[in-house]
Motif scaffolding. Structure first.
Motif, mmCIF file in Angstrom:
data_model
loop_
_atom_site.group_PDB
_atom_site.id
_atom_site.type_symbol
_atom_site.label_atom_id
_atom_site.label_comp_id
_atom_site.label_asym_id
_atom_site.label_seq_id
_atom_site.Cartn_x
_atom_site.Cartn_y
_atom_site.Cartn_z
ATOM 1 N N THR A 45 0.864 -1.195 0.000
ATOM 2 C CA THR A 45 0.000 0.000 0.000
ATOM 3 C C THR A 45 0.896 1.240 0.000
ATOM 4 O O THR A 45 2.054 1.183 0.401
ATOM 5 C CB THR A 45 -0.900 0.049 1.237
ATOM 6 O OG1 THR A 45 -0.057 -0.054 2.392
ATOM 7 C CG2 THR A 45 -1.918 -1.062 1.250
ATOM 8 N N TYR A 46 0.330 2.355 -0.434
ATOM 9 C CA TYR A 46 1.095 3.605 -0.446
ATOM 10 C C TYR A 46 0.495 4.535 0.599
ATOM 11 O O TYR A 46 -0.652 4.926 0.510
ATOM 12 C CB TYR A 46 1.048 4.243 -1.839
ATOM 13 C CG TYR A 46 1.852 3.450 -2.842
ATOM 14 C CD1 TYR A 46 1.253 2.460 -3.621
ATOM 15 C CD2 TYR A 46 3.220 3.671 -2.997
ATOM 16 C CE1 TYR A 46 1.992 1.713 -4.519
ATOM 17 C CE2 TYR A 46 3.969 2.933 -3.900
ATOM 18 C CZ TYR A 46 3.350 1.948 -4.658
ATOM 19 O OH TYR A 46 4.071 1.214 -5.556
ATOM 20 N N LYS A 47 1.352 4.869 1.599
ATOM 21 C CA LYS A 47 0.876 5.748 2.672
ATOM 22 C C LYS A 47 1.173 7.190 2.306
ATOM 23 O O LYS A 47 2.270 7.488 1.845
ATOM 24 C CB LYS A 47 1.625 5.418 3.974
ATOM 25 C CG LYS A 47 0.769 4.838 5.079
ATOM 26 C CD LYS A 47 1.620 4.423 6.245
ATOM 27 C CE LYS A 47 1.493 5.441 7.369
ATOM 28 N NZ LYS A 47 2.179 4.964 8.583
ATOM 29 N N LYS A 48 0.228 8.070 2.552
ATOM 30 C CA LYS A 48 0.466 9.489 2.244
ATOM 31 C C LYS A 48 1.253 10.124 3.378
ATOM 32 O O LYS A 48 0.913 9.996 4.546
ATOM 33 C CB LYS A 48 -0.876 10.218 2.091
ATOM 34 C CG LYS A 48 -1.424 10.174 0.682
ATOM 35 C CD LYS A 48 -2.553 11.166 0.497
ATOM 36 C CE LYS A 48 -2.835 11.344 -0.973
ATOM 37 N NZ LYS A 48 -3.912 12.281 -1.245
ATOM 38 N N ALA A 49 2.329 10.801 2.985
ATOM 39 C CA ALA A 49 3.143 11.477 4.003
ATOM 40 C C ALA A 49 3.294 12.945 3.630
ATOM 41 O O ALA A 49 3.268 13.290 2.453
ATOM 42 C CB ALA A 49 4.512 10.817 4.093
ATOM 43 N N LEU A 50 3.450 13.802 4.641
ATOM 44 C CA LEU A 50 3.630 15.235 4.385
ATOM 45 C C LEU A 50 5.054 15.483 3.907
ATOM 46 O O LEU A 50 6.012 15.047 4.544
ATOM 47 C CB LEU A 50 3.436 16.030 5.681
ATOM 48 C CG LEU A 50 2.135 16.785 5.861
ATOM 49 C CD1 LEU A 50 2.113 17.443 7.213
ATOM 50 C CD2 LEU A 50 1.942 17.847 4.784
ATOM 51 N N LYS A 51 5.172 16.186 2.807
ATOM 52 C CA LYS A 51 6.512 16.518 2.281
ATOM 53 C C LYS A 51 7.108 17.615 3.176
ATOM 54 O O LYS A 51 6.411 18.519 3.618
ATOM 55 C CB LYS A 51 6.340 17.030 0.856
ATOM 56 C CG LYS A 51 7.616 17.060 0.044
ATOM 57 C CD LYS A 51 7.363 17.679 -1.305
ATOM 58 C CE LYS A 51 8.071 19.018 -1.353
ATOM 59 N NZ LYS A 51 7.807 19.803 -2.517
#
Lengths: 140, 156
Positions: free
Chosen positions: A61-67
């Motif tokens: 899965t691809y987790k959304k992270a803050l850039k």
């Protein structure tokens, strides 16, 4: 040398037992974490090569992270950079990346970069307790 | 840094000679005579006032080679620098020292004299400093050097 009370003796014994546990757990977890990261990276790489995202119980899965971004970039996502919404944001400061940004993107002399870095380091006011494990010294 | 406010202060400890810059533009300059009896407090408060009034980001002063200074001056110079640094840090400004000797040599064509400094600054900024206001000229040369990224050797 003052005599220890019964309570202190019992606390010392408990502390010794816990310290042994802490050492064992820390070393074991460190070893297994390294191995897990290695296996995970290889599996992700193979999943992407074989163009699949699930095998057995394991799913990719691809987790959304803050850039990591500068205040200026964050401000550009809000129409009103001086408003209450923007001013309510709570951010975590990355000192190394901030110093790099000043050095290479703004291009300032080294003494100013050093002063900037000192200022940012002095912003660290919270003292957070943390246990660390020192390296084992083998007795000969 | 076009939106950075600098306050540059001349190293001579008997008067507070200063210049302020916004980016590369000179915004103000001046000089205060310092009271002998309340020297430390007055110096601290004058610098605090300048920092707050002009929203200063960085306070600049000269990097001093103490070995080249007369012995009787060293304590006074050191005291003055310390008060500048304290005032800067307590009022949320950065503090840096820069060496200006090389830049002055280039700017003044190897003729580093008080007269030459004042004339160069008067000509460059179209102002009218007197010969005895060389402290202000020093502050302007320092501030300009940093603002235009000409000075690299320094310390914090």
């Amino acid at each position: 040398m003052s005599k220890q009370t019964v309570v202190e003796k019992s606390q010392e014994k408990r502390l010794e037992a816990l310290l042994n546990q802490f050492e064992f757990l820390t070393e074991t977890i460190d070893e297994y974490t390294l191995l897990l990261n290695k296996v995970e990276n290889e599996v992700i790489s193979l999943f992407e090569t074989l163009n699949t995202n699930k095998r057995g119980r394991v799913r990719l899965t691809y987790k959304k992270a803050l850039k990591l971004s500068s205040i200026k970039e964050l401000k550009s996502k809000f129409n009103n950079g001086d408003g209450e919404m923007f001013n309510s944001l709570i951010v975590n400061l990355d000192i190394d990346k901030s110093v790099e940004a000043l050095k290479y993107e703004v291009n300032v002399p080294e003494p100013i970069v050093k002063a900037f870095e000192l200022k940012l380091k002095n912003l660290k006011e919270l003292k957070v307790p943390k246990l660390t494990l020192e390296r084992k010294i083998d007795d000969e | 840094m076009n939106n950075t406010n600098y306050l540059s202060i001349s190293k001579k400890p008997y008067k507070l000679s200063y210049a302020t810059f916004k980016g590369k533009s000179l915004t103000s300059y001046g000089e205060y005579d310092l009271d002998y009896l309340n020297y430390e407090l007055e110096t601290y408060n004058r610098i605090k006032y300048l920092i707050k009034t002009h929203n200063i980001d960085i306070v600049l002063t000269n990097l001093i080679d103490y070995e080249a200074q007369p012995k009787k001056e060293i304590q006074k110079l050191s005291e003055f620098q310390t008060i500048i640094k304290l005032s800067a840090l307590k009022n949320n400004a950065l503090y840096t020292e820069f060496r200006t000797y090389g830049w002055e040599k280039r700017l003044l064509f190897n003729r580093i004299t008080a007269k030459q400094k004042v004339e160069t600054v008067n000509f460059g900024y179209d102002i009218d400093l007197k010969r005895n206001q060389v402290g202000i000229a020093n502050a302007i040369i320092l501030g300009e050097g940093v603002a235009h990224n000409r000075l690299q050797i320094g310390s914090v």
